[in-house]
Design an enzyme around this catalytic site. Structure first.
Site, PDB file in Angstrom:
ATOM      1  CE  LYS A 230     -71.061   1.656  -4.019  1.00  0.00           C
ATOM      2  NZ  LYS A 230     -70.674   1.610  -2.618  1.00  0.00           N
TER       3      LYS A 230
ATOM      4  CG  ASN B  26     -73.690   3.223  -6.956  1.00  0.00           C
ATOM      5  OD1 ASN B  26     -73.044   3.285  -8.003  1.00  0.00           O
ATOM      6  ND2 ASN B  26     -73.294   3.809  -5.832  1.00  0.00           N
TER       7      ASN B  26
ATOM      8  CD  GLU C  52     -68.315   4.328  -2.587  1.00  0.00           C
ATOM      9  OE1 GLU C  52     -68.499   4.258  -3.808  1.00  0.00           O
ATOM     10  OE2 GLU C  52     -68.719   3.454  -1.781  1.00  0.00           O
TER      11      GLU C  52
ATOM     12  CB  SER D 119     -74.943  -3.415   4.024  1.00  0.00           C
ATOM     13  OG  SER D 119     -73.573  -3.055   4.019  1.00  0.00           O
TER      14      SER D 119
ATOM     15  CD  GLU E 271     -76.032   5.335  -0.457  1.00  0.00           C
ATOM     16  OE1 GLU E 271     -76.318   4.199  -0.818  1.00  0.00           O
ATOM     17  OE2 GLU E 271     -75.105   5.991  -0.953  1.00  0.00           O
TER      18      GLU E 271
ATOM     19  CG  HIS F 247     -72.031   7.425  -3.494  1.00  0.00           C
ATOM     20  ND1 HIS F 247     -70.936   6.980  -2.801  1.00  0.00           N
ATOM     21  CD2 HIS F 247     -72.955   6.436  -3.434  1.00  0.00           C
ATOM     22  CE1 HIS F 247     -71.190   5.758  -2.338  1.00  0.00           C
ATOM     23  NE2 HIS F 247     -72.412   5.408  -2.710  1.00  0.00           N
TER      24      HIS F 247
ATOM     25  N   GLY G  67     -71.039  -0.877   2.068  1.00  0.00           N
ATOM     26  CA  GLY G  67     -70.038  -1.884   1.711  1.00  0.00           C
ATOM     27  C   GLY G  67     -69.473  -2.638   2.906  1.00  0.00           C
TER      28      GLY G  67
HETATM   29  P1  PGA Z   1     -73.561  -1.146  -0.611  1.00  0.00           P
HETATM   30  O1  PGA Z   1     -73.391   0.291  -1.296  1.00  0.00           O
HETATM   31  O2  PGA Z   1     -74.954  -1.627  -0.921  1.00  0.00           O
HETATM   32  O3  PGA Z   1     -72.490  -2.007  -1.269  1.00  0.00           O
HETATM   33  O4  PGA Z   1     -73.347  -0.961   0.845  1.00  0.00           O
HETATM   34  C1  PGA Z   1     -74.437   1.222  -1.290  1.00  0.00           C
HETATM   35  C2  PGA Z   1     -74.011   2.505  -1.948  1.00  0.00           C
HETATM   36  O5  PGA Z   1     -72.865   2.951  -1.748  1.00  0.00           O
HETATM   37  O6  PGA Z   1     -74.794   3.117  -2.704  1.00  0.00           O
END
Ligand code: PGA
Length: 258
Positions: free
Chosen positions: A13, A11, A103, A219, A173, A101, A179
């Protein structure tokens, strides 16, 4: 029990323009062997403005990586300024669309009702949703994680037929792990993915539960992916930051070598 082919998804983003996207994929295709992409399904989820370029590159170079999107609208077309139709994505051979997601839920107002509509639209246009769920740190510390996660699953799959659920992907998640560099322990990730599979079984039957692929996200990196993938209910990873670097993303896809 059906064999669930692992799915590793990158992903991106709001990162990488279409030139940078091509450069990354060009590196990635040399790093991945035929065996890697035969044993693991891989998808990349670029920003919308990259998708046509990514499609042209992957198809002309015959790279066995599926094209994904990060979101879509639920209507096919209409007066929705700034939105992207699932029909347009299907036309670009997009296979997987991330829906709900955290976000999107936290920053852009995607509610359970909206998530449910989007999941339906992705199916209606022949693509596979990756339905995201996960709790905040406060919810986890209050002992509410199980209720939050199973509630999101309930809303996301309630309107679907068992065979649709069997074919989809769910991504667990935990928001506190996204992140932050703070991955859930393999045991905690397994426990949550187990709740999800049990919820799917309760709602849509044992067959759908045995077939649905459940990814862990938050992560994920090459140093922790093997332990996560070793868990019985974890069938893949949704990778953010670590998918922006070709060598690291390739090592994640090659988790069996770790
Ligand atoms: P990350 O993001 O691997 O940077 O923690 C995962 C995600 O939001 O899908």
């Amino acid at each position: 029990m059906p064999e669930r082919t692992p799915l590793i998804s990158g992903n991106w983003k709001m990162n990488l323009n279409h030139f940078e996207a091509t450069a990354l994929l060009d590196k990635l295709r040399y790093l991945l062997t035929k065996e890697d992409t035969e044993s693991v399904d891989v998808s990349v989820h670029p920003p919308f403005t990259d998708i046509r370029t990514v499609q042209t590159f992957l198809e002309s170079e015959k790279v066995p990586i599926a094209i994904g999107a990060q979101n879509c609208h639920w209507e096919a077309n209409g007066a929705y300024t700034g939105e992207v139709s699932p029909v347009f994505l299907a036309k670009l051979n997009v296979s997987y669309v991330i829906v709900g997601h955290s976000e999107r839920r936290q920053l852009f107002g995607d509610t359970d009702v909206i998530v449910q509509r989007k999941v339906g639209a992705v199916f209606a246009h022949g693509m596979t949703p990756i339905l995201c769920c996960g709790e905040t740190l406060a919810e986890r510390e209050a002992g509410a994680a199980h209720g939050i996660v199973t509630g999101q699953i309930h809303a996301g799959i309630d309107a679907l037929k068992p065979d649709q659920v069997a074919s989809m992907v769910i991504a667990y998640e935990p928001i506190w792990a996204i992140g932050t560099g703070q991955t859930a322990s393999a045991a905690d990730a397994q426990e949550a993915c187990g709740w999800i599979r049990a919820k799917v079984a309760e709602m849509k039957g044992a067959e759908a539960a045995a077939a649905v692929r459940i990814q862990y996200g938050g992560s994920v990196k090459s140093s922790n992916v093997a332990e996560l993938m070793g868990q019985p209910d974890i069938d893949g990873a949704l990778v953010g930051g670590a998918s922006l670097e070709a060598e690291e993303f390739a090592r994640i896809i090659q988790f069996r070598l770790a």
